[in-house]
Design a protein around this motif. Sequence first.
Motif, PDB file in Angstrom:
ATOM      1  N   MET A  80       1.597 -14.873  16.907  1.00  0.00           N
ATOM      2  CA  MET A  80       2.037 -15.809  15.872  1.00  0.00           C
ATOM      3  C   MET A  80       2.845 -15.060  14.810  1.00  0.00           C
ATOM      4  O   MET A  80       2.354 -14.120  14.201  1.00  0.00           O
ATOM      5  CB  MET A  80       0.823 -16.500  15.252  1.00  0.00           C
ATOM      6  N   LYS A  81       4.078 -15.515  14.601  1.00  0.00           N
ATOM      7  CA  LYS A  81       5.005 -14.807  13.695  1.00  0.00           C
ATOM      8  C   LYS A  81       4.442 -14.703  12.277  1.00  0.00           C
ATOM      9  O   LYS A  81       4.562 -13.670  11.629  1.00  0.00           O
ATOM     10  CB  LYS A  81       6.354 -15.536  13.649  1.00  0.00           C
ATOM     11  N   SER A  82       3.835 -15.810  11.796  1.00  0.00           N
ATOM     12  CA  SER A  82       3.367 -15.793  10.409  1.00  0.00           C
ATOM     13  C   SER A  82       2.225 -14.786  10.249  1.00  0.00           C
ATOM     14  O   SER A  82       2.114 -14.119   9.219  1.00  0.00           O
ATOM     15  CB  SER A  82       2.939 -17.188   9.967  1.00  0.00           C
ATOM     16  N   THR A  83       1.386 -14.651  11.261  1.00  0.00           N
ATOM     17  CA  THR A  83       0.293 -13.671  11.203  1.00  0.00           C
ATOM     18  C   THR A  83       0.868 -12.251  11.171  1.00  0.00           C
ATOM     19  O   THR A  83       0.412 -11.395  10.403  1.00  0.00           O
ATOM     20  CB  THR A  83      -0.648 -13.855  12.407  1.00  0.00           C
ATOM     21  N   GLN A  84       1.893 -12.032  11.992  1.00  0.00           N
ATOM     22  CA  GLN A  84       2.555 -10.722  12.008  1.00  0.00           C
ATOM     23  C   GLN A  84       3.146 -10.403  10.627  1.00  0.00           C
ATOM     24  O   GLN A  84       3.056  -9.270  10.150  1.00  0.00           O
ATOM     25  CB  GLN A  84       3.665 -10.750  13.081  1.00  0.00           C
ATOM     26  N   ARG A  85       3.718 -11.432   9.985  1.00  0.00           N
ATOM     27  CA  ARG A  85       4.318 -11.243   8.661  1.00  0.00           C
ATOM     28  C   ARG A  85       3.257 -10.937   7.610  1.00  0.00           C
ATOM     29  O   ARG A  85       3.455 -10.086   6.738  1.00  0.00           O
ATOM     30  CB  ARG A  85       5.107 -12.490   8.246  1.00  0.00           C
ATOM     31  N   VAL A  86       2.127 -11.625   7.705  1.00  0.00           N
ATOM     32  CA  VAL A  86       1.040 -11.362   6.752  1.00  0.00           C
ATOM     33  C   VAL A  86       0.539  -9.931   6.920  1.00  0.00           C
ATOM     34  O   VAL A  86       0.319  -9.215   5.932  1.00  0.00           O
ATOM     35  CB  VAL A  86      -0.114 -12.387   6.918  1.00  0.00           C
ATOM     36  N   LEU A  87       0.406  -9.502   8.166  1.00  0.00           N
ATOM     37  CA  LEU A  87      -0.076  -8.134   8.407  1.00  0.00           C
ATOM     38  C   LEU A  87       0.898  -7.110   7.824  1.00  0.00           C
ATOM     39  O   LEU A  87       0.484  -6.125   7.199  1.00  0.00           O
ATOM     40  CB  LEU A  87      -0.296  -7.893   9.910  1.00  0.00           C
ATOM     41  N   LYS A  88       2.188  -7.356   7.994  1.00  0.00           N
ATOM     42  CA  LYS A  88       3.204  -6.442   7.463  1.00  0.00           C
ATOM     43  C   LYS A  88       3.103  -6.388   5.925  1.00  0.00           C
ATOM     44  O   LYS A  88       3.182  -5.316   5.320  1.00  0.00           O
ATOM     45  CB  LYS A  88       4.590  -6.913   7.890  1.00  0.00           C
ATOM     46  N   TYR A  89       2.912  -7.557   5.341  1.00  0.00           N
ATOM     47  CA  TYR A  89       2.773  -7.648   3.882  1.00  0.00           C
ATOM     48  C   TYR A  89       1.548  -6.850   3.400  1.00  0.00           C
ATOM     49  O   TYR A  89       1.606  -6.127   2.399  1.00  0.00           O
ATOM     50  CB  TYR A  89       2.651  -9.123   3.483  1.00  0.00           C
ATOM     51  N   ILE A  90       0.446  -6.981   4.139  1.00  0.00           N
ATOM     52  CA  ILE A  90      -0.777  -6.244   3.785  1.00  0.00           C
ATOM     53  C   ILE A  90      -0.536  -4.735   3.893  1.00  0.00           C
ATOM     54  O   ILE A  90      -0.928  -3.964   3.019  1.00  0.00           O
ATOM     55  CB  ILE A  90      -1.961  -6.702   4.672  1.00  0.00           C
ATOM     56  N   GLN A  91       0.150  -4.332   4.967  1.00  0.00           N
ATOM     57  CA  GLN A  91       0.454  -2.899   5.140  1.00  0.00           C
ATOM     58  C   GLN A  91       1.300  -2.378   3.986  1.00  0.00           C
ATOM     59  O   GLN A  91       1.127  -1.251   3.536  1.00  0.00           O
ATOM     60  CB  GLN A  91       1.218  -2.680   6.450  1.00  0.00           C
ATOM     61  N   GLN A  92       2.227  -3.218   3.527  1.00  0.00           N
ATOM     62  CA  GLN A  92       3.126  -2.760   2.461  1.00  0.00           C
ATOM     63  C   GLN A  92       2.453  -2.767   1.091  1.00  0.00           C
ATOM     64  O   GLN A  92       2.797  -1.958   0.234  1.00  0.00           O
ATOM     65  CB  GLN A  92       4.379  -3.641   2.429  1.00  0.00           C
ATOM     66  N   ASN A  93       1.497  -3.672   0.891  1.00  0.00           N
ATOM     67  CA  ASN A  93       0.950  -3.850  -0.463  1.00  0.00           C
ATOM     68  C   ASN A  93      -0.520  -3.470  -0.636  1.00  0.00           C
ATOM     69  O   ASN A  93      -0.948  -3.202  -1.755  1.00  0.00           O
ATOM     70  CB  ASN A  93       1.139  -5.303  -0.908  1.00  0.00           C
ATOM     71  N   HIS A  94      -1.285  -3.510   0.438  1.00  0.00           N
ATOM     72  CA  HIS A  94      -2.740  -3.331   0.302  1.00  0.00           C
ATOM     73  C   HIS A  94      -3.299  -2.429   1.397  1.00  0.00           C
ATOM     74  O   HIS A  94      -4.310  -2.719   2.012  1.00  0.00           O
ATOM     75  CB  HIS A  94      -3.453  -4.690   0.346  1.00  0.00           C
ATOM     76  N   LYS A  95      -2.593  -1.335   1.672  1.00  0.00           N
ATOM     77  CA  LYS A  95      -2.989  -0.500   2.804  1.00  0.00           C
ATOM     78  C   LYS A  95      -4.231   0.333   2.504  1.00  0.00           C
ATOM     79  O   LYS A  95      -4.966   0.700   3.416  1.00  0.00           O
ATOM     80  CB  LYS A  95      -1.825   0.425   3.176  1.00  0.00           C
ATOM     81  N   TYR A  96      -4.457   0.656   1.235  1.00  0.00           N
ATOM     82  CA  TYR A  96      -5.470   1.675   0.927  1.00  0.00           C
ATOM     83  C   TYR A  96      -6.765   1.129   0.347  1.00  0.00           C
ATOM     84  O   TYR A  96      -7.824   1.698   0.576  1.00  0.00           O
ATOM     85  CB  TYR A  96      -4.878   2.715  -0.025  1.00  0.00           C
ATOM     86  N   VAL A  97      -6.658   0.066  -0.432  1.00  0.00           N
ATOM     87  CA  VAL A  97      -7.872  -0.445  -1.085  1.00  0.00           C
ATOM     88  C   VAL A  97      -8.023  -1.943  -0.796  1.00  0.00           C
ATOM     89  O   VAL A  97      -7.058  -2.593  -0.407  1.00  0.00           O
ATOM     90  CB  VAL A  97      -7.868  -0.156  -2.608  1.00  0.00           C
ATOM     91  N   TYR A  99      -7.503  -3.493   4.881  1.00  0.00           N
ATOM     92  CA  TYR A  99      -6.617  -3.193   6.011  1.00  0.00           C
ATOM     93  C   TYR A  99      -7.283  -2.162   6.922  1.00  0.00           C
ATOM     94  O   TYR A  99      -7.867  -1.196   6.456  1.00  0.00           O
ATOM     95  CB  TYR A  99      -5.291  -2.629   5.496  1.00  0.00           C
ATOM     96  N   MET A 100      -7.213  -2.368   8.231  1.00  0.00           N
ATOM     97  CA  MET A 100      -7.783  -1.398   9.164  1.00  0.00           C
ATOM     98  C   MET A 100      -6.720  -0.755  10.039  1.00  0.00           C
ATOM     99  O   MET A 100      -6.571   0.456  10.042  1.00  0.00           O
ATOM    100  CB  MET A 100      -8.846  -2.050  10.033  1.00  0.00           C
ATOM    101  N   THR A 101      -5.994  -1.578  10.813  1.00  0.00           N
ATOM    102  CA  THR A 101      -5.064  -0.980  11.777  1.00  0.00           C
ATOM    103  C   THR A 101      -3.951  -1.950  12.153  1.00  0.00           C
ATOM    104  O   THR A 101      -4.103  -3.153  12.008  1.00  0.00           O
ATOM    105  CB  THR A 101      -5.839  -0.527  13.045  1.00  0.00           C
ATOM    106  N   ASN A 102      -2.856  -1.400  12.627  1.00  0.00           N
ATOM    107  CA  ASN A 102      -1.733  -2.219  13.066  1.00  0.00           C
ATOM    108  C   ASN A 102      -1.988  -2.747  14.478  1.00  0.00           C
ATOM    109  O   ASN A 102      -2.522  -2.031  15.312  1.00  0.00           O
ATOM    110  CB  ASN A 102      -0.456  -1.379  13.056  1.00  0.00           C
ATOM    111  N   LYS A 103      -1.650  -4.017  14.697  1.00  0.00           N
ATOM    112  CA  LYS A 103      -1.795  -4.630  16.022  1.00  0.00           C
ATOM    113  C   LYS A 103      -0.697  -5.662  16.175  1.00  0.00           C
ATOM    114  O   LYS A 103      -0.246  -6.221  15.176  1.00  0.00           O
ATOM    115  CB  LYS A 103      -3.145  -5.337  16.129  1.00  0.00           C
ATOM    116  N   PRO A 104      -0.277  -5.925  17.416  1.00  0.00           N
ATOM    117  CA  PRO A 104       0.715  -6.992  17.598  1.00  0.00           C
ATOM    118  C   PRO A 104       0.040  -8.365  17.618  1.00  0.00           C
ATOM    119  O   PRO A 104      -1.057  -8.507  18.164  1.00  0.00           O
ATOM    120  CB  PRO A 104       1.312  -6.674  18.977  1.00  0.00           C
ATOM    121  N   PHE A 105       0.702  -9.353  17.001  1.00  0.00           N
ATOM    122  CA  PHE A 105       0.199 -10.734  17.042  1.00  0.00           C
ATOM    123  C   PHE A 105       1.318 -11.659  17.496  1.00  0.00           C
ATOM    124  O   PHE A 105       2.468 -11.496  17.093  1.00  0.00           O
ATOM    125  CB  PHE A 105      -0.315 -11.164  15.658  1.00  0.00           C
TER     126      PHE A 105
END
Length: 305
Positions: free
Chosen positions: A226-243, A218-224
């Motif tokens: 495509m809804k599914s891409t936005q959802r995947v990014l949110k999931y990554i932020q919640q679960n895999h933000k650090y490693v 994960y690097m940074t938050n950005k708007p997308f």
Amino acid sequence: MIESYLKAGKIVSDIRSEASKMIKDGTLVIDLVNYVESEILKSGAEIAFPCNVSLNEIAAHYTSPANDKLTIKAGDMVKLDLGAMVDGYIADSAVTVIADGNIDENYTQDEINLHEEIQEASAAGLEAAIATARAGVEVSKIGAAVHEAISEYNLNPIFNLTGHSLEQYNLHAGISIPNYDNHDGYILEEGQAIAIEPFATNGEGIVNDAPGHYIFSYMTNKPFRMKSTQRVLKYIQQNHKYVPFSGRWITDEFGERKGAIALKQLSGAMAVYPYAPLREKEGCFVSQKEHTIIVEKEGCTVTTI
Ligand code: MN
Ligand code: MN
């Protein structure tokens, strides 16, 4: 903190030993990877990065995608690299195993002898590094010790791969531990956690990007749009933000098509960083051995022994 490092180290060491026994002719790489990752979770630790299984000329950064058919052959040089976190404190360790089985269809005995030498060379490099590591030592001195040990086998270290410092929830915390004397005068301090990982090869000692991306950060938050891409990014932020995380974990969660499209868009926009597998020239072989250590006044404690 030290207790957590030691606990993570013991977990990694036990799983490394058990998983090494699976490295033989006919084993699917994805079975090995799933075994390691599920055992880390079963132990109560967190996964510090996707289990890497890199074969032959691939030095690092390969993990199975969903439905991976990649299969280990007898005589293959298999690098198993795994990491666990306890309270965010990381153990990172790797071993090279020459896959068991009937080699005749794949390699000659001379080739297997060479594989064994390459395997021994990275182990000797790590041993020399551990014997050198203590508070007050320049990191380039560790690199020099690695290079010298591997040179005794008439082999090269991988010059453009390094070990690294570790901090809580931070796998690559800024300090690099070279595999040759790069004249880096950075001086190790008591209490620092570092991963030392010599690679040895019969190639020139330079790895380059291979096709495909299987591991991401994960690097940074950005708007997308495509809804599914936005959802995947949110999931990554919640679960895999650090490693780092595996592309397979995303496609398992969102489906292969949606997951793959999202990872492509996220990587293209640098919301996530895609790691390419790293490889030597075709036909060359690479071994790796890695331990995590805590730097002490008069030496070091190996947490993943
Ligand atoms: Mn590693
Ligand atoms: Mn490492």
